[in-house]
Design a protein around this motif. Structure first.
Motif, mmCIF file in Angstrom:
data_model
loop_
_atom_site.group_PDB
_atom_site.id
_atom_site.type_symbol
_atom_site.label_atom_id
_atom_site.label_comp_id
_atom_site.label_asym_id
_atom_site.label_seq_id
_atom_site.Cartn_x
_atom_site.Cartn_y
_atom_site.Cartn_z
ATOM 1 N N ASP A 1 37.951 10.908 -6.968
ATOM 2 C CA ASP A 1 38.442 9.573 -6.632
ATOM 3 C C ASP A 1 38.493 9.449 -5.115
ATOM 4 O O ASP A 1 39.385 10.002 -4.468
ATOM 5 C CB ASP A 1 39.833 9.416 -7.254
ATOM 6 C CG ASP A 1 40.515 8.107 -6.937
ATOM 7 O OD1 ASP A 1 39.837 7.070 -6.974
ATOM 8 O OD2 ASP A 1 41.744 8.133 -6.677
ATOM 9 N N VAL A 2 37.532 8.739 -4.534
ATOM 10 C CA VAL A 2 37.431 8.623 -3.080
ATOM 11 C C VAL A 2 38.185 7.394 -2.588
ATOM 12 O O VAL A 2 38.010 6.297 -3.121
ATOM 13 C CB VAL A 2 35.956 8.555 -2.645
ATOM 14 C CG1 VAL A 2 35.843 8.273 -1.148
ATOM 15 C CG2 VAL A 2 35.239 9.852 -2.984
ATOM 16 N N HIS A 3 38.999 7.588 -1.563
ATOM 17 C CA HIS A 3 39.766 6.502 -0.943
ATOM 18 C C HIS A 3 39.292 6.377 0.501
ATOM 19 O O HIS A 3 39.571 7.250 1.334
ATOM 20 C CB HIS A 3 41.257 6.841 -1.003
ATOM 21 C CG HIS A 3 42.143 5.838 -0.338
ATOM 22 N ND1 HIS A 3 43.462 6.101 -0.035
ATOM 23 C CD2 HIS A 3 41.922 4.567 0.080
ATOM 24 C CE1 HIS A 3 44.001 5.051 0.545
ATOM 25 N NE2 HIS A 3 43.078 4.111 0.626
ATOM 26 N N LEU A 4 38.574 5.311 0.786
ATOM 27 C CA LEU A 4 37.998 5.093 2.111
ATOM 28 C C LEU A 4 38.968 4.312 2.985
ATOM 29 O O LEU A 4 39.130 3.100 2.820
ATOM 30 C CB LEU A 4 36.670 4.348 1.995
ATOM 31 C CG LEU A 4 35.561 5.055 1.213
ATOM 32 C CD1 LEU A 4 34.338 4.152 1.122
ATOM 33 C CD2 LEU A 4 35.207 6.391 1.855
ATOM 34 N N MET A 5 39.601 5.005 3.909
ATOM 35 C CA MET A 5 40.454 4.362 4.916
ATOM 36 C C MET A 5 39.628 4.248 6.185
ATOM 37 O O MET A 5 39.840 4.957 7.174
ATOM 38 C CB MET A 5 41.730 5.172 5.119
ATOM 39 C CG MET A 5 42.677 5.088 3.950
ATOM 40 S SD MET A 5 44.155 6.121 4.124
ATOM 41 C CE MET A 5 43.562 7.625 3.349
ATOM 42 N N ILE A 6 38.642 3.330 6.125
ATOM 43 C CA ILE A 6 37.648 3.236 7.185
ATOM 44 C C ILE A 6 37.325 1.775 7.489
ATOM 45 O O ILE A 6 37.514 0.888 6.668
ATOM 46 C CB ILE A 6 36.336 3.952 6.789
ATOM 47 C CG1 ILE A 6 35.701 3.291 5.576
ATOM 48 C CG2 ILE A 6 36.590 5.443 6.527
ATOM 49 C CD1 ILE A 6 34.307 3.819 5.239
ATOM 50 N N GLU A 7 36.820 1.555 8.694
ATOM 51 C CA GLU A 7 36.269 0.259 9.049
ATOM 52 C C GLU A 7 34.884 0.093 8.431
ATOM 53 O O GLU A 7 34.214 1.085 8.108
ATOM 54 C CB GLU A 7 36.169 0.126 10.577
ATOM 55 C CG GLU A 7 37.511 0.065 11.287
ATOM 56 C CD GLU A 7 37.360 -0.107 12.796
ATOM 57 O OE1 GLU A 7 36.228 0.066 13.302
ATOM 58 O OE2 GLU A 7 38.372 -0.407 13.450
ATOM 59 N N ASP A 8 34.472 -1.140 8.258
ATOM 60 C CA ASP A 8 33.133 -1.490 7.788
ATOM 61 C C ASP A 8 32.752 -0.767 6.498
ATOM 62 O O ASP A 8 31.700 -0.102 6.416
ATOM 63 C CB ASP A 8 32.106 -1.187 8.881
ATOM 64 C CG ASP A 8 30.765 -1.893 8.646
ATOM 65 O OD1 ASP A 8 30.700 -2.749 7.734
ATOM 66 O OD2 ASP A 8 29.800 -1.569 9.354
#
Length: 232
Positions: free
Chosen positions: A69-76
């Motif tokens: 389960d990937v959680h992307l705390m990223i821009e764009d």
């Protein structure tokens, strides 16, 4: 994974952000009784911290058969999220990192098209109402119960009002969308979270900081199941 008659599930997802990065394969083996593994990707822009990116995340794939389960705390995220969709069972990005809900729905459609579950996450101060009429477009709604970017923070119980609103709409519309919570999750915070309607419990420090992580996974699961049983 357990499920109550209304459809609410109990899924424990230890966060490897709290694990020993020097021996991740060994660390995930210590929580082999968990249903999912949670992977926090931070870019030092959307959030102030930096964790790791796609190569390190992909290095876990050969070492487990768990739902990753990937959680992307990223821009764009529209640029980067599709790169994760081929290797991971679910990919979640932040509503605050896209222009609006329409852009979020379009990205979720793209992720689903590759075959992964698509999730949307909101910070503690972000209202949930803009998502309520679009829940069928997302497989997961991740409610942050701390400010994203750092592990080990204290649980913010006020976010459970958003969980209740999500649970009410999901059940009323007969949707399969999962409600996930991340931040300060341990045995004590699991009980009110389950009562509010959470399906997926992301636990980092409380699991990997425990001398017996698998025991803690079991304890968190039992707390959630007991809360569901009491509410029936």
């Amino acid at each position: 994974m357990s499920e109550n008659p209304a459809g609410q599930k109990t899924i424990i997802a230890p966060s490897i952000l709290a694990a020993d990065f020097s021996r991740l394969a060994e660390e995930i083996a210590r929580v082999d009784n968990a249903e999912w593994l949670h992977i926090d990707v931070m870019d030092a822009h959307f959030v102030p911290n930096l964790s790791f990116g796609l190569p390190v995340a992909k290095s876990l794939v050969p070492h487990t058969d768990k739902h990753l389960d990937v959680h992307l705390m990223i821009e764009d995220p529209a640029r980067w999220a599709p790169d994760y969709a081929n290797d991971f069972q679910s990919v979640t990005f932040h509503l605050e990192a896209v222009q609006d809900v329409d852009e979020a729905v379009a990205l979720a459609d793209k992720l689903r098209g590759v075959g992964t579950m698509a999730g949307i996450s909101i910070k503690p101060n972000t209202p949930v109402e803009p998502l309520l009429d679009h829940l069928e477009k997302f497989d997961i709604v991740l409610v942050m119960s701390v400010e994203p970017g750092f592990g080990g923070q204290k649980f913010m119980p006020e976010v459970l009002d958003k969980v209740r609103a999500l649970r009410e709409r999901i059940d009323a519309d007969g949707l399969s969308t999962l409600i996930e919570i991340d931040g300060g999750i341990g045995i004590e915070s699991t009980t009110p979270s389950a009562e509010a309607g959470v399906d997926v419990f992301v636990a980092g420090s409380s699991v990997f900081g425990h001398e017996a992580p698998a025991t803690q996974v079991t304890a968190i699961r039992e707390a959630a199941q007991a809360a569901l049983a009491d509410g029936q």
